[in-house]
Design a protein around this motif. Structure first.
Motif, PDB file in Angstrom:
ATOM      1  N   ASP A 418      38.807  36.988  53.856  1.00 43.72           N
ATOM      2  CA  ASP A 418      37.871  38.122  54.301  1.00 43.72           C
ATOM      3  C   ASP A 418      36.592  37.568  53.507  1.00 43.72           C
ATOM      4  O   ASP A 418      36.372  37.785  52.282  1.00 43.72           O
ATOM      5  CB  ASP A 418      38.234  39.463  53.474  1.00 43.72           C
ATOM      6  N   ARG A 420      32.553  37.467  52.963  1.00 40.12           N
ATOM      7  CA  ARG A 420      31.168  38.512  53.035  1.00 40.12           C
ATOM      8  C   ARG A 420      30.245  37.570  52.385  1.00 40.12           C
ATOM      9  O   ARG A 420      30.179  37.026  51.332  1.00 40.12           O
ATOM     10  CB  ARG A 420      31.421  39.802  52.605  1.00 40.12           C
ATOM     11  N   PRO A 440      33.413  46.480  54.646  1.00 37.20           N
ATOM     12  CA  PRO A 440      33.988  45.417  55.289  1.00 37.20           C
ATOM     13  C   PRO A 440      33.491  45.326  56.804  1.00 37.20           C
ATOM     14  O   PRO A 440      33.202  46.323  57.303  1.00 37.20           O
ATOM     15  CB  PRO A 440      35.492  45.248  55.288  1.00 37.20           C
ATOM     16  N   ALA A 449      29.805  40.271  57.433  1.00 37.02           N
ATOM     17  CA  ALA A 449      31.153  39.866  57.162  1.00 37.02           C
ATOM     18  C   ALA A 449      31.987  39.323  58.333  1.00 37.02           C
ATOM     19  O   ALA A 449      31.943  39.881  59.417  1.00 37.02           O
ATOM     20  CB  ALA A 449      31.870  41.166  56.353  1.00 37.02           C
TER      21      ALA A 449
END
Length: 497
Positions: A418, A420, A440, A449
């Protein structure tokens, strides 16, 4: 001229149902006033006064927080938040919508009456609302603590009728509003039980009914003596090795050589070191949370000693992904997060102050010092182009926000990083805050992101700080991130049905 008046109009007629209800309410009030409960005359008025302005509930919340149990602390915070919402609703809407006078005190014995009579309207009961809101909020987070608090909340509610401050219906209405406030708070910030902890993919692991074959390395710097004793009581055949923070990695290597299951007790940095050893030795890992944050353990569903004990005794385990980074000769893994930019500086600053003033104050001070400092954004080459960044974050698995609550992971084996980024520019504090609020997979000129399996960064200046699971190191040149899917077996309790 005299205005037209309808001489045939009649005043409002009687309301049989309302009148019967009010008459019943008064009879119940008089029945309570006439009843004598042994020991209640000195106790209930004091309890009622103690609940003025929520003092009793704030004290109870402080006592829960002092237990150092993560579940108890969350229960205390939820109880206080529910109380605040209930009080605000009662004082701004409830008291002004139904202006009901207080009961006549003639039937109430003088010994029970409050020394200072309330001057607000009677409906609904603010004390009952606060009591029900706090108790319900605590119970939604922890049934055990909710059961402990409920009798106290019920006694406060009853005391309002027993002292003559309210009619029974005022108390019932207040309690209903308070419970509703607790559920409204849960709608904004869901409890952990609403999202089951990650439970896939299940893996066969040794069941250790008495702990034989388990070697647990304990970081003494985490202050976990009480948890270690509880583990030893539950698993008497387990071996525990307590060591100083500087010796943790060496003791983990020794423990792995003789263990069927490698255990670790400490914070996220200690757990990271244990995971690295368990990966290389192909051993299942048992995590006993013992640090300040314990993100990995909490996302597994492990909060208390009994959680990991139950999993070990039954052989309940799952496979989880592991993130890995490399930069020249510097290599490492991460179970939670990897970051470049201002966050590694914040971690280093927090570590400088945490032993002097405590973890949370140190975190606040570190954020203020880092964000106020005059610095340039990090220059990173990504996809063949150079980008100025204030922050690059990579999570081992996708982080989701729970209502307004901070993010957590529902799946620790989703095969994704994940990633970002917060782009460089003016006002870094405002940009970081905007990225945090947006959540997110957001895209804007300030932050964005994506989810990927692998990421390569280049062009990092010598001495660039890199943070992984709360640890900090220096890198330069190229950094590669990748996922190791389902690489680590970890014990975690399966849901009890």
């Amino acid at each position: 001229m005299t205005p037209d008046v309808d001489l045939t109009a009649r005043p409002p007629g009687p309301h049989p149902f309302r009148d019967r209800f009010l008459a019943l309410d008064c009879r119940l009030f008089e029945a309570v006033a006439a009843r004598h409960w042994p020991g209640a005359d000195p106790l209930l008025p004091r309890l009622s006064r103690a609940a003025n302005h929520g003092v009793l509930w704030f004290a109870t919340a402080a006592a829960l927080a002092a237990t150092r149990s993560p579940r108890a602390r969350r229960a205390a915070a939820r109880g206080v938040a529910s109380l605040a919402l209930a009080s605000a609703t009662i004082n701004t809407v409830g008291k002004r919508s139904v202006r009901r006078p207080r009961p006549v005190l003639d039937p109430v014995p003088a010994i029970r009456r409050l020394k200072r009579q309330p001057i607000t309207t009677s409906f609904p009961s603010g004390h009952a609302a606060s009591a029900a809101a706090f108790a319900t909020g605590v119970a939604l987070e922890s049934r055990g603590w909710g059961a402990a608090v409920a009798p106290l909340a019920a006694a406060v509610a009853v005391s309002r009728v027993y002292t003559g401050a309210h009619f029974p219906s005022d108390v019932l209405a207040g309690a209903a509003l308070g419970a509703g406030a607790a559920y409204a708070v849960r709608g904004l910030v869901p409890t952990r039980d609403l999202v089951p902890p990650p439970g896939r993919p299940h893996v066969d692991a040794p069941a250790l009914p008495d702990g034989a074959g388990l070697v647990v390395v304990v970081n003494k710097g985490s202050g976990t003596a009480d948890r270690v004793r509880a583990l030893q009581d539950a698993l008497p055949a387990a071996e525990t090795v307590e060591c100083e923070p500087a010796d943790v990695r060496a003791e983990l290597e020794k423990a792995a050589a003789r263990a069927r299951v490698l255990g670790v007790c400490g914070g996220d940095g200690t757990v990271n070191a244990a995971a690295d050893v368990a990966l290389r030795r192909d051993l299942p890992l048992a995590v006993l949370p013992g640090g300040t944050l314990n993100h990995f353990a909490l996302d597994l569903g492990i909060e208390e000693v009994r959680d990991v004990v139950r999993a070990l005794q039954r052989g309940d385990a799952v496979r989880v992904d592991v993130g890995r980074f490399s930069s020249g000769k510097t290599r490492g893994c991460f179970l939670n997060t990897f970051s470049l930019g201002v966050y590694p500086e914040l971690v280093r600053e927090r570590e400088r102050w945490s032993r002097r003033i405590g973890g949370w104050p140190a975190g606040v001070l570190a954020a203020l010092r880092v964000l106020r400092a005059d610095r340039r954004p990090l220059e990173v080459e990504l996809g063949g182009r150079t980008h100025p960044l204030w922050l690059l974050f990579a999570g081992n698995g996708t982080y989701h926000r729970m209502g307004l609550a901070p993010g957590r992971r529902y799946d620790l084996a989703d095969g994704r990083l994940d990633v970002r980024v917060v782009r460089g520019g003016r006002h870094p504090a405002a940009r970081l805050l905007a990225a945090a609020v947006a959540g997110p997979l957001s895209r804007s000129p300030v932050h964005s992101a994506v989810r990927v399996r692998r990421l390569r960064l280049d062009g990092l200046a010598p001495g660039t700080l890199l943070a992984y699971d709360g640890e900090v190191t220096e890198v330069e040149g190229e950094v590669t991130l990748e996922k190791l899917p389902e690489a680590l077996a970890v014990y975690r309790p399966l849901p009890v049905h």
